[in-house]
Design a protein around this motif. Structure first.
Motif, PDB file in Angstrom:
ATOM      1  N   VAL A 116      12.580  57.304  77.050  1.00  0.00           N
ATOM      2  CA  VAL A 116      12.587  55.874  76.730  1.00  0.00           C
ATOM      3  C   VAL A 116      11.652  55.105  77.653  1.00  0.00           C
ATOM      4  O   VAL A 116      10.849  54.275  77.218  1.00  0.00           O
ATOM      5  N   GLU A 117      11.735  55.407  78.956  1.00  0.00           N
ATOM      6  CA  GLU A 117      10.886  54.718  79.925  1.00  0.00           C
ATOM      7  C   GLU A 117       9.406  54.960  79.632  1.00  0.00           C
ATOM      8  O   GLU A 117       8.584  54.043  79.695  1.00  0.00           O
ATOM      9  N   GLU A 118       9.062  56.181  79.306  1.00  0.00           N
ATOM     10  CA  GLU A 118       7.668  56.513  79.030  1.00  0.00           C
ATOM     11  C   GLU A 118       7.176  55.846  77.752  1.00  0.00           C
ATOM     12  O   GLU A 118       5.994  55.480  77.645  1.00  0.00           O
ATOM     13  N   SER A 119       8.049  55.670  76.777  1.00  0.00           N
ATOM     14  CA  SER A 119       7.647  55.085  75.492  1.00  0.00           C
ATOM     15  C   SER A 119       7.317  53.607  75.602  1.00  0.00           C
ATOM     16  O   SER A 119       6.540  53.072  74.810  1.00  0.00           O
ATOM     17  N   GLY A 120       7.943  52.919  76.559  1.00  0.00           N
ATOM     18  CA  GLY A 120       7.670  51.502  76.755  1.00  0.00           C
ATOM     19  C   GLY A 120       8.464  50.578  75.857  1.00  0.00           C
ATOM     20  O   GLY A 120       8.190  49.373  75.802  1.00  0.00           O
ATOM     21  N   VAL A 121       9.448  51.121  75.143  1.00  0.00           N
ATOM     22  CA  VAL A 121      10.306  50.299  74.285  1.00  0.00           C
ATOM     23  C   VAL A 121      11.763  50.600  74.604  1.00  0.00           C
ATOM     24  O   VAL A 121      12.073  51.488  75.413  1.00  0.00           O
ATOM     25  N   SER A 122      12.663  49.875  73.971  1.00  0.00           N
ATOM     26  CA  SER A 122      14.085  50.101  74.201  1.00  0.00           C
ATOM     27  C   SER A 122      14.534  51.391  73.531  1.00  0.00           C
ATOM     28  O   SER A 122      13.869  51.908  72.627  1.00  0.00           O
ATOM     29  N   SER A 123      15.666  51.919  73.974  1.00  0.00           N
ATOM     30  CA  SER A 123      16.198  53.153  73.376  1.00  0.00           C
ATOM     31  C   SER A 123      16.510  52.946  71.901  1.00  0.00           C
ATOM     32  O   SER A 123      16.302  53.841  71.076  1.00  0.00           O
ATOM     33  N   ARG A 124      16.986  51.761  71.554  1.00  0.00           N
ATOM     34  CA  ARG A 124      17.311  51.481  70.153  1.00  0.00           C
ATOM     35  C   ARG A 124      16.051  51.528  69.294  1.00  0.00           C
ATOM     36  O   ARG A 124      16.042  52.120  68.209  1.00  0.00           O
ATOM     37  N   THR A 125      14.968  50.912  69.789  1.00  0.00           N
ATOM     38  CA  THR A 125      13.709  50.920  69.048  1.00  0.00           C
ATOM     39  C   THR A 125      13.156  52.338  68.927  1.00  0.00           C
ATOM     40  O   THR A 125      12.660  52.743  67.864  1.00  0.00           O
ATOM     41  N   LEU A 126      13.254  53.108  70.013  1.00  0.00           N
ATOM     42  CA  LEU A 126      12.732  54.476  69.985  1.00  0.00           C
ATOM     43  C   LEU A 126      13.521  55.340  69.011  1.00  0.00           C
ATOM     44  O   LEU A 126      12.941  56.122  68.251  1.00  0.00           O
ATOM     45  N   PHE A 127      14.858  55.210  69.002  1.00  0.00           N
ATOM     46  CA  PHE A 127      15.673  55.965  68.056  1.00  0.00           C
ATOM     47  C   PHE A 127      15.298  55.596  66.621  1.00  0.00           C
ATOM     48  O   PHE A 127      15.159  56.472  65.758  1.00  0.00           O
ATOM     49  N   TYR A 128      15.118  54.313  66.369  1.00  0.00           N
ATOM     50  CA  TYR A 128      14.749  53.878  65.022  1.00  0.00           C
ATOM     51  C   TYR A 128      13.400  54.465  64.627  1.00  0.00           C
ATOM     52  O   TYR A 128      13.218  54.943  63.499  1.00  0.00           O
ATOM     53  N   GLY A 129      12.435  54.432  65.559  1.00  0.00           N
ATOM     54  CA  GLY A 129      11.111  54.953  65.265  1.00  0.00           C
ATOM     55  C   GLY A 129      11.126  56.428  64.917  1.00  0.00           C
ATOM     56  O   GLY A 129      10.477  56.864  63.959  1.00  0.00           O
ATOM     57  N   PHE A 130      11.889  57.228  65.662  1.00  0.00           N
ATOM     58  CA  PHE A 130      11.967  58.661  65.377  1.00  0.00           C
ATOM     59  C   PHE A 130      12.691  58.915  64.060  1.00  0.00           C
ATOM     60  O   PHE A 130      12.316  59.814  63.299  1.00  0.00           O
ATOM     61  N   ARG A 131      13.728  58.146  63.780  1.00  0.00           N
ATOM     62  CA  ARG A 131      14.440  58.318  62.517  1.00  0.00           C
ATOM     63  C   ARG A 131      13.558  57.912  61.342  1.00  0.00           C
ATOM     64  O   ARG A 131      13.537  58.575  60.307  1.00  0.00           O
ATOM     65  N   ARG A 132      12.823  56.809  61.527  1.00  0.00           N
ATOM     66  CA  ARG A 132      12.021  56.273  60.426  1.00  0.00           C
ATOM     67  C   ARG A 132      10.796  57.132  60.131  1.00  0.00           C
ATOM     68  O   ARG A 132      10.465  57.386  58.970  1.00  0.00           O
TER      69      ARG A 132
END
Length: 336
Positions: free
Chosen positions: A251-267
């Motif tokens: 999450v830290e490396e991605s630069g976004v929140s965990s919620r946004t990162l989870f959504y991005g991977f799911r989407r």
């Protein structure tokens, strides 16, 4: 499966190189050795009526060879050295048998079989046998694979040496037929711009039809371009999978929140960041195990090398993904 043209159509046509034909076993085996660049034809017995027909069609950096071999009985093809190219066999008539992972496989019309330049698997053919063989430069295939994935290829591409069937395999066969008929209708397809597009279509078709160590990553990617934070997280995972990665690290490396990162991977990847990490580790482990007989190493070394701390968990995850234990993969490769 070829449905639009037959083997007789191929060898009657003026497409590609001139037809080579011989009824001499001695001349045929020597011709095969010279033109296959790393393979030898070995009949099990001398029988009357030997026949070898061969034609070649060049599509960019791909050579499509059409060969019809009849030794009267069963014959074998042995790889005697690294040919330096990937290959794909598409049977038109006859069948091919070989042993792998303690199982016997049969390849026939309606299936394809992709081969690696560094793998030597003796194959036994039932004559008369006709096939199309795609021979592909390593650099050409890596170039297209990198473009499809959106990042450079770090680990060598390795096809799983098992027959493939289904819609993707049928599409690849149809594209080979299409290339043959396109070249047969005139000279337009020989223009380098057209040949480049035909070449790319064949390579993408092969990467979709035959299973390999990047298949999962290709399938996880949707047709849409993923956001930068998803691609950044993926690159971080691939570069650091041997570490004890935590979700908060990604999450830290991605630069976004965990919620946004989870959504991005799911989407865009139809998975989660940690599931992506597990798949990447196991794919890397399978490739390492298949090369361990040459490079050395053990199941424990491989497990630790991809970030697993517990061998039992590694074995369980590996078996769930590939249907066999890590030791089975290592043993089967060592026996080849």
């Amino acid at each position: 499966m070829f449905t639009l043209i037959t083997s007789d159509d191929i060898f009657r046509s003026n497409v590609g190189a001139a037809l080579y034909h011989t009824g001499s076993l001695l001349e045929g085996t020597e011709y095969f050795r010279t033109h296959s660049h790393g393979f030898e034809l070995r009949p099990f017995s001398v029988a009357p009526g030997f026949r070898l027909d061969h034609k070649r069609l060049d599509v960019g950096r791909i050579k499509i060879d059409f060969a019809r071999i009849d030794c009267g009985k069963v014959f074998e093809v042995i790889q005697v050295c690294d040919p330096g190219y990937y290959s794909c066999r598409i049977p038109i008539t006859g069948s091919c048998e070989y042993r792998l992972h303690n199982a016997k496989w049969t390849l026939g019309p309606g299936q394809i079989l992709a081969g690696n330049p560094f793998d030597s698997i003796p194959k036994r053919f039932v004559a008369p046998y006709t096939q199309a063989i795609l021979s592909i430069e390593v650099g050409a295939l890596n170039e297209v694979l990198a473009a499809e994935l959106g990042h450079p290829i770090v680990d060598p591409l390795r096809f799983e040496p098992i027959p493939s069937a289904g819609p993707a395999a049928r599409l690849l066969s149809t594209m080979v037929e299409f290339n043959w008929m396109t070249f047969d209708t005139g000279t337009a397809a020989t223009h380098w711009r057209v040949a480049r597009q035909l070449e790319r279509a064949l390579l993408v078709g092969l990467l979709r039809a035959a299973p390999h160590n990047y298949s999962v990553e290709m399938e996880l990617q949707s047709r849409e371009i993923a956001p930068h934070y998803v691609r950044r997280a993926e690159a971080y995972i691939r570069a650091n999978m041997a570490r004890d990665l935590k979700m908060e690290d990604i999450v830290e490396e991605s630069g976004v929140s965990s919620r946004t990162l989870f959504y991005g991977f799911r989407r865009w990847r139809q998975t989660t960041p940690m599931a992506y990490l597990k798949a990447a580790r196991l794919d890397c482990a399978r490739m390492a195990l298949t090369g361990a007989s040459v490079a050395g190493g053990s199941v424990t070394d491989v497990a630790l090398g991809v970030g697993y701390q517990y061998l039992s968990r590694f074995s369980s995850d590996y078996r769930a993904r590939f249907g066999e234990r890590p030791s089975d993969t290592l043993l089967s490769v060592t026996r080849q």
